[in-house]
Write a protein that holds these residues in place. Structure first.
Motif, PDB file in Angstrom:
ATOM      1  N   THR A 137     -44.220   1.691 -44.428  1.00 25.50           N
ATOM      2  CA  THR A 137     -45.063   1.086 -43.616  1.00 25.50           C
ATOM      3  C   THR A 137     -44.260   1.179 -42.232  1.00 25.50           C
ATOM      4  OG1 THR A 137     -44.633  -0.261 -44.934  1.00 25.50           O
ATOM      5  CG2 THR A 137     -45.535  -1.272 -42.947  1.00 25.50           C
ATOM      6  N   MET A 138     -45.469   2.324 -41.038  1.00 29.35           N
ATOM      7  CA  MET A 138     -44.856   2.404 -39.645  1.00 29.35           C
ATOM      8  C   MET A 138     -45.773   1.787 -38.430  1.00 29.35           C
ATOM      9  SD  MET A 138     -41.136   3.378 -40.048  1.00 29.35           S
ATOM     10  CE  MET A 138     -41.145   4.146 -38.153  1.00 29.35           C
ATOM     11  N   LYS A 139     -46.049   0.049 -38.888  1.00 29.73           N
ATOM     12  CA  LYS A 139     -46.851   0.173 -38.139  1.00 29.73           C
ATOM     13  C   LYS A 139     -47.015  -0.426 -36.868  1.00 29.73           C
ATOM     14  CE  LYS A 139     -47.354  -4.328 -39.957  1.00 29.73           C
ATOM     15  NZ  LYS A 139     -47.963  -5.560 -40.787  1.00 29.73           N
ATOM     16  N   TYR A 140     -48.281  -0.534 -35.979  1.00 20.27           N
ATOM     17  CA  TYR A 140     -47.743  -1.069 -34.884  1.00 20.27           C
ATOM     18  C   TYR A 140     -47.360  -2.691 -34.404  1.00 20.27           C
ATOM     19  CZ  TYR A 140     -48.387  -2.438 -29.989  1.00 20.27           C
ATOM     20  OH  TYR A 140     -48.302  -2.543 -28.836  1.00 20.27           O
ATOM     21  N   ASN A 141     -46.233  -3.130 -34.048  1.00 18.88           N
ATOM     22  CA  ASN A 141     -46.009  -4.685 -33.900  1.00 18.88           C
ATOM     23  C   ASN A 141     -46.140  -4.976 -32.664  1.00 18.88           C
ATOM     24  OD1 ASN A 141     -44.857  -4.890 -36.691  1.00 18.88           O
ATOM     25  ND2 ASN A 141     -43.177  -3.057 -35.898  1.00 18.88           N
ATOM     26  N   PRO A 142     -47.271  -6.249 -33.056  1.00 21.17           N
ATOM     27  CA  PRO A 142     -47.553  -7.066 -31.661  1.00 21.17           C
ATOM     28  C   PRO A 142     -46.474  -7.058 -30.409  1.00 21.17           C
ATOM     29  CG  PRO A 142     -47.753  -8.397 -33.079  1.00 21.17           C
ATOM     30  CD  PRO A 142     -47.912  -7.437 -34.246  1.00 21.17           C
ATOM     31  N   LYS A 143     -46.518  -6.911 -29.439  1.00 19.09           N
ATOM     32  CA  LYS A 143     -45.580  -6.916 -28.418  1.00 19.09           C
ATOM     33  C   LYS A 143     -45.336  -8.379 -27.995  1.00 19.09           C
ATOM     34  CE  LYS A 143     -44.499  -2.725 -27.549  1.00 19.09           C
ATOM     35  NZ  LYS A 143     -44.292  -2.169 -29.135  1.00 19.09           N
ATOM     36  N   PHE A 144     -46.503  -8.921 -27.708  1.00 18.62           N
ATOM     37  CA  PHE A 144     -46.216 -10.834 -28.050  1.00 18.62           C
ATOM     38  C   PHE A 144     -45.122 -11.279 -29.034  1.00 18.62           C
ATOM     39  CE2 PHE A 144     -47.694 -14.276 -30.515  1.00 18.62           C
ATOM     40  CZ  PHE A 144     -47.277 -15.125 -29.944  1.00 18.62           C
ATOM     41  N   THR A 145     -44.766 -10.730 -29.994  1.00 19.75           N
ATOM     42  CA  THR A 145     -43.700 -11.434 -31.048  1.00 19.75           C
ATOM     43  C   THR A 145     -42.577 -10.213 -30.067  1.00 19.75           C
ATOM     44  OG1 THR A 145     -44.253  -9.797 -32.690  1.00 19.75           O
ATOM     45  CG2 THR A 145     -44.905 -11.505 -32.800  1.00 19.75           C
ATOM     46  N   GLU A 146     -42.256  -9.780 -30.017  1.00 20.85           N
ATOM     47  CA  GLU A 146     -41.001  -8.964 -28.674  1.00 20.85           C
ATOM     48  C   GLU A 146     -40.812 -10.192 -28.215  1.00 20.85           C
ATOM     49  OE1 GLU A 146     -38.706  -6.966 -29.546  1.00 20.85           O
ATOM     50  OE2 GLU A 146     -40.391  -5.764 -31.833  1.00 20.85           O
ATOM     51  N   TYR A 147     -41.849 -10.562 -27.380  1.00 21.24           N
ATOM     52  CA  TYR A 147     -41.561 -11.542 -26.295  1.00 21.24           C
ATOM     53  C   TYR A 147     -41.021 -13.035 -26.204  1.00 21.24           C
ATOM     54  CZ  TYR A 147     -42.962 -15.271 -22.636  1.00 21.24           C
ATOM     55  OH  TYR A 147     -43.064 -16.325 -22.009  1.00 21.24           O
TER      56      TYR A 147
END
Ligand SMILES: *Cc1c(COP(=O)(O)O)cnc(C)c1O
Length: 479
Positions: free
Chosen positions: A73-83
């Protein structure tokens, strides 16, 4: 690319340190001092930036390339959660704060996130209690199996065996073995499903648990789960759910309702934490009510709206992680679940399944499909047709690299010869899938017409074909 040592020039600097106000030879005894200066690189800040940027470009990442690596499951993870996870209020918290006098009051925000995330995961999976402490899928498996072992032991039973289908992820038998169990593999039938006759024969009074992934590593949802669970429970065994593939069934089916007693999830696959390269991840474990007293300490308790840590659980399996797990991964999962909401999670799963079926349908005339049925979030092809011409799954993987696509998982699951396991994930657009499909068709045609050509691939990478066994056994990172 020039190595950084090769561009080193005496006197170049990439840093400015404050003046040293103590004399080092006065502080450190002579015998401990280096006789010669260490050979360090001397480069400018710009040299350093270019060096590391160039290195980072030698790698594949979801941010730069399509990455259909089955099972992962190498999906894109939103940068919002990183922030959110990078906010000082979260990332500068000291883990000991809740354990010092008055510290719990100052930690209510962080404790609330863990507490509420555990409640949300219960809702999503149909379990009664969760611990968010395990730090990887495999760590969750070990925690879950230790809980199962504790349960049987306190009942006075000496069960020695864990049953796992031959399709199981490699970590399943490893976790069961580390927890002290003997592992028995249950073969899969021609339909790709667990052989029920064999299961019934193996399901003796010596079996502690059955560990299942659903949908399994063929991307198939076993319609007999309920029957398997009933059989297990009748024999006094528990049902363990490997939930690393949960992104196929969010909001559609809950392991708790299917008869599972213990589950682990991979937050770093399903819930918005990027992974690969070893972490950090999180593999929270959920259990049914009867098993809650065995969960690891500390547990978070709520009393009159105040949250606190409880270390006093008499039947707990004890500590399994320092402090409370990978807290920032939990922050990301919590934010992601709240952001998507129930409907968004259902949509994520529907798109993951739709994308995999789209690829399966478009490629089925070009590659052999060992199990011809609708798949869930991933589909498994075999390169058996191509291998007759001498082009194997590994050659197709190398050809894809030259086309800027990360290869699918190859040679797994083990029961499929020349397996290619493709998981497109829900975050990819039709455009990306169509591009992948046309490249895979191009590769199939080339395999038919000019199989010799595959020996040259990959041409675009800094290193070409490696001796993989030697590379693992005789690691040399500086050559
Ligand atoms: C990834 C995966 C695991 C193991 O998870 P880690 O976080 O890598 O330890 C277990 N089971 C399945 C089905 C997986 O895909």
């Amino acid at each position: 690319m020039e190595l950084i040592f090769e561009i080193s020039k005496n006197g170049k600097k990439a840093y400015t340190l404050p003046e040293c106000d103590i004399s080092s030879d006065k502080q450190i005894e002579q015998k401990y001092l280096r006789k010669q200066d260490a050979r360090l690189v001397e480069v400018s800040e710009l040299d350093v930036i270019r060096h590391f940027t160039a290195l980072s470009k030698m790698n594949f990442s979801v941010d730069s390339n399509f990455y259909p690596l089955g099972s992962c499951t190498m999906k894109y993870n939103p940068k919002f959660t990183e922030y959110l996870a990078s906010l000082d209020g979260f990332c500068m918290l000291h883990p000991l704060l809740p354990q010092i006098k008055g510290g719990e009051k100052l930690s209510q925000g962080a404790l609330t996130i863990i507490y509420e995330l555990e409640k949300l995961l219960c809702e999503i999976t149909g379990m009664d209690e969760f611990t968010s402490q395990p730090m990887a899928g495999a760590h969750g498996e070990l925690t879950g199996i230790m809980i199962i072992a504790h349960y049987h032991k306190l009942k006075g039973e000496q069960r020695k065996i864990v049953l796992i289908p031959d399709l199981g992820h490699g970590t399943n038998p490893a976790s069961a073995a580390i927890a002290g169990y003997q592992v028995r593999a249950i073969p899969s039938g021609k339909d790709g499903l667990m052989d029920m006759g064999c299961l019934k024969k193996e399901l003796t009074k010596d079996v502690a648990a059955i560990m299942l992934t659903c949908p399994d590593t063929l991307g198939i949802f076993n319609p007999k789960i309920k029957e398997i669970a009933d059989l297990a429970h009748k024999a006094g065994a528990l049902m363990y759910y490997d939930g690393a593939n949960l992104n196929a069934i969010l909001g559609k089916a809950r392991p708790g309702d299917l008869g599972f007693d213990v589950v682990h999830l991979n937050l770093h696959k399903t819930f918005a934490t990027p992974h690969g390269g070893g972490g950090p991840g999180a593999g929270p474990v959920g259990v049914k009510k009867e098993l809650a007293k065995y969960l690891p300490i500390p547990r978070i308790k709520q009393d009159k709206g105040e949250l606190s840590l409880d270390f006093s659980m008499k039947f707990s399996i004890g500590n399994i992680a320092p402090f409370y797990g990978n807290f920032l991964v939990l922050v990301k999962a919590y934010a992601y679940i709240i952001l998507l909401g129930g409907e968004g999670l259902v949509e994520a799963s529907e798109n993951a399944v739709l994308n995999a079926n789209y690829i399966m349908h478009k490629l089925k005339d070009y590659y052999d499909l060992p199990f011809k049925r609708a798949c869930m979030h991933e589909c498994v092809f075999s390169a058996s047709k191509q291998s007759e011409k001498g082009v194997h799954a590994i050659d197709i993987a190398k050809a894809l690299i030259d086309k800027g696509i990360h290869p699918p998982t190859v040679y797994f699951p083990l029961i499929v010869k020349e397996a290619m396991m493709i998981e497109p994930t829900e975050t990819e657009s039709k455009q990306t899938l169509d591009n992948f499909i046309s490249i895979m068709i191009e590769i199939a045609k080339l395999a038919d017409k000019d199989p010799q050509k595959f020996k040259e691939f990959p041409k675009t990478t800094p290193v070409k074909r490696l001796d993989e066994v030697k590379a693992a056994k005789d690691l040399n990172l500086s050559a």
